[in-house]
Design a protein around this motif. Structure first.
Motif, mmCIF file in Angstrom:
data_model
loop_
_atom_site.group_PDB
_atom_site.id
_atom_site.type_symbol
_atom_site.label_atom_id
_atom_site.label_comp_id
_atom_site.label_asym_id
_atom_site.label_seq_id
_atom_site.Cartn_x
_atom_site.Cartn_y
_atom_site.Cartn_z
ATOM 1 N N THR A 75 -2.603 -14.598 10.596
ATOM 2 C CA THR A 75 -2.554 -14.487 12.059
ATOM 3 C C THR A 75 -1.210 -14.875 12.653
ATOM 4 O OG1 THR A 75 -3.485 -16.718 12.268
ATOM 5 C CG2 THR A 75 -5.042 -14.872 12.275
ATOM 6 N N ASP A 76 -0.271 -15.286 11.806
ATOM 7 C CA ASP A 76 1.061 -15.658 12.306
ATOM 8 C C ASP A 76 1.921 -14.390 12.350
ATOM 9 O OD1 ASP A 76 3.286 -16.986 13.135
ATOM 10 O OD2 ASP A 76 3.750 -17.898 11.193
ATOM 11 N N ILE A 77 1.850 -13.686 13.485
ATOM 12 C CA ILE A 77 2.533 -12.403 13.643
ATOM 13 C C ILE A 77 3.589 -12.541 14.731
ATOM 14 C CG2 ILE A 77 2.257 -9.977 14.280
ATOM 15 C CD1 ILE A 77 -0.615 -10.174 13.240
ATOM 16 N N SER A 78 4.809 -12.171 14.414
ATOM 17 C CA SER A 78 5.897 -12.274 15.383
ATOM 18 C C SER A 78 6.098 -10.956 16.118
ATOM 19 C CB SER A 78 7.198 -12.678 14.686
ATOM 20 O OG SER A 78 7.673 -11.617 13.866
ATOM 21 N N GLY A 79 6.731 -11.025 17.272
ATOM 22 C CA GLY A 79 7.068 -9.829 18.013
ATOM 23 C C GLY A 79 8.014 -8.928 17.239
ATOM 24 N N GLU A 80 8.872 -9.520 16.421
ATOM 25 C CA GLU A 80 9.792 -8.732 15.594
ATOM 26 C C GLU A 80 9.035 -7.853 14.613
ATOM 27 O OE1 GLU A 80 12.373 -11.665 13.813
ATOM 28 O OE2 GLU A 80 14.066 -10.911 14.990
ATOM 29 N N GLN A 81 7.916 -8.355 14.085
ATOM 30 C CA GLN A 81 7.173 -7.602 13.079
ATOM 31 C C GLN A 81 6.485 -6.371 13.655
ATOM 32 O OE1 GLN A 81 4.832 -10.993 11.597
ATOM 33 N NE2 GLN A 81 5.696 -10.580 9.572
ATOM 34 N N VAL A 82 6.163 -6.397 14.948
ATOM 35 C CA VAL A 82 5.515 -5.232 15.571
ATOM 36 C C VAL A 82 6.458 -4.525 16.535
ATOM 37 C CG1 VAL A 82 3.198 -6.153 15.294
ATOM 38 C CG2 VAL A 82 4.464 -6.650 17.395
ATOM 39 N N HIS A 83 7.700 -4.993 16.596
ATOM 40 C CA HIS A 83 8.747 -4.402 17.427
ATOM 41 C C HIS A 83 8.341 -4.380 18.906
ATOM 42 C CE1 HIS A 83 11.104 -2.287 13.989
ATOM 43 N NE2 HIS A 83 10.436 -3.317 13.538
ATOM 44 N N ARG A 84 7.755 -5.494 19.338
ATOM 45 C CA ARG A 84 7.384 -5.671 20.736
ATOM 46 C C ARG A 84 7.734 -7.093 21.148
ATOM 47 N NH1 ARG A 84 7.068 -1.278 23.834
ATOM 48 N NH2 ARG A 84 5.720 0.327 22.967
ATOM 49 N N PRO A 129 -1.416 -6.141 17.408
ATOM 50 C CA PRO A 129 -2.045 -6.781 16.247
ATOM 51 C C PRO A 129 -2.179 -8.295 16.410
ATOM 52 C CG PRO A 129 -0.412 -5.181 15.520
ATOM 53 C CD PRO A 129 -0.223 -5.346 17.000
ATOM 54 N N THR A 130 -3.349 -8.816 16.036
ATOM 55 C CA THR A 130 -3.608 -10.259 16.103
ATOM 56 C C THR A 130 -3.854 -10.860 14.715
ATOM 57 O OG1 THR A 130 -5.988 -9.916 16.458
ATOM 58 C CG2 THR A 130 -4.579 -10.053 18.416
ATOM 59 N N GLY A 131 -3.992 -10.034 13.707
ATOM 60 C CA GLY A 131 -4.206 -10.524 12.356
ATOM 61 C C GLY A 131 -4.222 -9.374 11.373
ATOM 62 N N TRP A 132 -3.956 -9.694 10.080
ATOM 63 C CA TRP A 132 -4.011 -8.671 9.043
ATOM 64 C C TRP A 132 -4.434 -9.314 7.735
ATOM 65 C CZ3 TRP A 132 -1.155 -8.654 4.504
ATOM 66 C CH2 TRP A 132 -0.104 -9.583 4.435
ATOM 67 N N ARG A 133 -4.989 -8.488 6.870
ATOM 68 C CA ARG A 133 -5.334 -8.961 5.529
ATOM 69 C C ARG A 133 -5.260 -7.799 4.536
ATOM 70 N NH1 ARG A 133 -11.842 -10.390 5.735
ATOM 71 N NH2 ARG A 133 -12.612 -8.339 6.348
ATOM 72 N N ARG A 134 -4.967 -8.180 3.290
ATOM 73 C CA ARG A 134 -4.856 -7.202 2.200
ATOM 74 C C ARG A 134 -6.210 -7.102 1.501
ATOM 75 N NH1 ARG A 134 -0.627 -5.848 -1.717
ATOM 76 N NH2 ARG A 134 0.728 -7.444 -0.839
ATOM 77 N N LEU A 135 -6.715 -5.880 1.341
ATOM 78 C CA LEU A 135 -7.941 -5.654 0.593
ATOM 79 C C LEU A 135 -7.638 -5.321 -0.867
ATOM 80 C CD1 LEU A 135 -9.959 -3.589 3.223
ATOM 81 C CD2 LEU A 135 -9.905 -6.065 2.889
ATOM 82 N N ASP A 136 -6.611 -4.513 -1.096
ATOM 83 C CA ASP A 136 -6.106 -4.244 -2.437
ATOM 84 C C ASP A 136 -4.671 -3.751 -2.294
ATOM 85 O OD1 ASP A 136 -6.230 -1.438 -1.844
ATOM 86 O OD2 ASP A 136 -8.289 -1.355 -2.560
ATOM 87 N N ASP A 137 -4.138 -3.102 -3.291
ATOM 88 C CA ASP A 137 -2.718 -2.717 -3.261
ATOM 89 C C ASP A 137 -2.385 -1.694 -2.184
ATOM 90 O OD1 ASP A 137 -2.151 -4.448 -5.276
ATOM 91 O OD2 ASP A 137 -2.144 -2.942 -6.872
ATOM 92 N N THR A 138 -3.358 -0.900 -1.778
ATOM 93 C CA THR A 138 -3.071 0.166 -0.810
ATOM 94 C C THR A 138 -3.904 0.102 0.462
ATOM 95 O OG1 THR A 138 -4.640 1.652 -1.921
ATOM 96 C CG2 THR A 138 -2.336 1.760 -2.637
ATOM 97 N N ASN A 139 -4.896 -0.766 0.497
ATOM 98 C CA ASN A 139 -5.807 -0.830 1.652
ATOM 99 C C ASN A 139 -5.710 -2.175 2.353
ATOM 100 O OD1 ASN A 139 -7.492 1.786 1.491
ATOM 101 N ND2 ASN A 139 -7.558 1.015 -0.610
ATOM 102 N N PHE A 140 -5.640 -2.099 3.687
ATOM 103 C CA PHE A 140 -5.454 -3.287 4.504
ATOM 104 C C PHE A 140 -6.329 -3.189 5.745
ATOM 105 C CE2 PHE A 140 -1.672 -2.194 2.186
ATOM 106 C CZ PHE A 140 -1.231 -3.387 1.638
ATOM 107 N N GLN A 141 -6.538 -4.324 6.377
ATOM 108 C CA GLN A 141 -7.190 -4.361 7.676
ATOM 109 C C GLN A 141 -6.270 -5.063 8.662
ATOM 110 O OE1 GLN A 141 -11.082 -6.181 6.995
ATOM 111 N NE2 GLN A 141 -12.051 -4.180 7.242
ATOM 112 N N VAL A 142 -6.223 -4.525 9.881
ATOM 113 C CA VAL A 142 -5.442 -5.127 10.955
ATOM 114 C C VAL A 142 -6.352 -5.280 12.163
ATOM 115 C CG1 VAL A 142 -3.467 -4.873 12.515
ATOM 116 C CG2 VAL A 142 -3.280 -4.113 10.132
#
Length: 320
Positions: free
Chosen positions: A8-17, A25-38
């Motif tokens: 959940t530690d997302i900076s404005g630089e990472q989303v270019h805003r 975006p308020t959070g992200w997680r990796r499900l496997d090598d190619t699938n993610f949730q945001v």
């Protein structure tokens, strides 16, 4: 194996805003090598993403969530430096009015994102294709996909050359269409200027708009072109105040420059197409195509026909 951790530690630089009001975006997680949730905000009110009726979410929030999520994953997962440039090749989305009805909940949307056809140049990310299924309260809201290129700041400067001198340059603000004609309520969000030819408009560039131009730029941002396609399709429909752009498929051909008129043309899609509510929109600058898109318009309310007129038969705006 325990639950996958949300970051959940997302900076404005990472989303270019840089403005938190525009960062989704308020959070992200990796499900496997190619699938993610945001997880992403689904704001009932926003200074730009707002449907004219006040009852529906703005569908352009869908490609914006995909765009910001793509950049977030590029930086956080694929180790792209924050000073690199992202060049969108194409983007599309699909939804329907019933999926966009606003409620009083502040619940985030959840984007299931698959990163495919990941290409590298050495160790650096060069491009990838991302597809998204967007859900809210467990219900599918929309689908979207897009392809993005990634280049270093050095390469970008070489590509743009003397065009970089346009960065931050003042651009005269043209008079705009009536907000009602393009499905907006705020005149500052209107990106089309009147033209004497039916079905064509000049791109209206408002470099002071805090969402459309988040920072000084040397070209017209992609979000402005997406909005131009949406507004052109809306204005071209028979009942613009009641129409919603429920589908869009856009390809970006080249940069839209700030110092030359860009003409936006709208026309009914091919007459033999089974869906009469599709509008073909393209942008032209100096006789060359900047973008091309197909937009499907649907009525906010059931029973309202989503029909667009035939293409005008007069000459092309490319001669102007």
């Amino acid at each position: 194996m325990g639950p996958v951790q949300w970051h959940t530690d997302i900076s404005g630089e990472q989303v270019h805003r840089s403005d938190p009001r525009d960062a989704l975006p308020t959070g992200w997680r990796r499900l496997d090598d190619t699938n993610f949730q945001v997880r992403a905000r689904w704001p009932a009110r926003h200074r730009f993403f707002a449907e004219a009726s006040g009852r529906f979410q703005d569908p352009l929030l869908i490609p914006e969530i995909l765009r910001q999520s793509t950049m977030l994953l590029a930086h956080a997962v694929f180790q792209v430096p924050t000073d690199e440039r992202f060049l969108m090749q194409c983007v599309s989305y699909s939804t329907s009015p019933d999926r966009l009805v606003l409620d009083r909940s502040f619940e985030d949307a959840v984007a299931d994102i698959t990163c495919a056809d990941v290409r590298r140049r050495g160790r650096r990310l060069a491009s990838m294709h991302n597809s998204m299924v967007l859900r809210r309260a467990g219900r599918v809201v929309a689908t979207a996909d897009g392809r993005v290129n990634c280049v270093s700041d050095r390469v970008y400067r070489r590509l743009r050359g003397e065009r970089l001198s346009m960065t931050g340059r003042r651009v005269p603000l043209l008079p705009g269409l009536s907000p009602d004609a393009v499905g907006r309520t705020d005149s500052a969000a209107v990106v089309l200027a009147p033209s004497p030819r039916p079905g064509s408009w000049q791109l209206r560039i408002n470099t002071a708009h805090p969402t459309l131009f988040r920072r000084p730029n040397d070209h017209v941002p992609g979000i402005v072109l997406l909005e131009a396609a949406r507004q052109a399709a809306t204005a071209f429909s028979l009942l613009p105040g009641l129409m919603m752009a429920t589908e869009m498929d856009m390809a970006f051909c080249r940069y839209a420059e700030l110092d030359s008129p860009c003409w936006i043309e709208a026309c009914a899609a091919a007459k033999d197409h089974p869906d009469p509510a599709r509008v073909r929109v393209r942008g032209l600058q100096n006789g060359r195509e900047v973008f091309r898109s197909t937009v499907k318009v649907a009525a906010h309310e059931p029973g309202v026909p989503a029909v667009v007129p035939d293409c005008p038969r007069s000459g092309s705006v490319t001669d102007r």
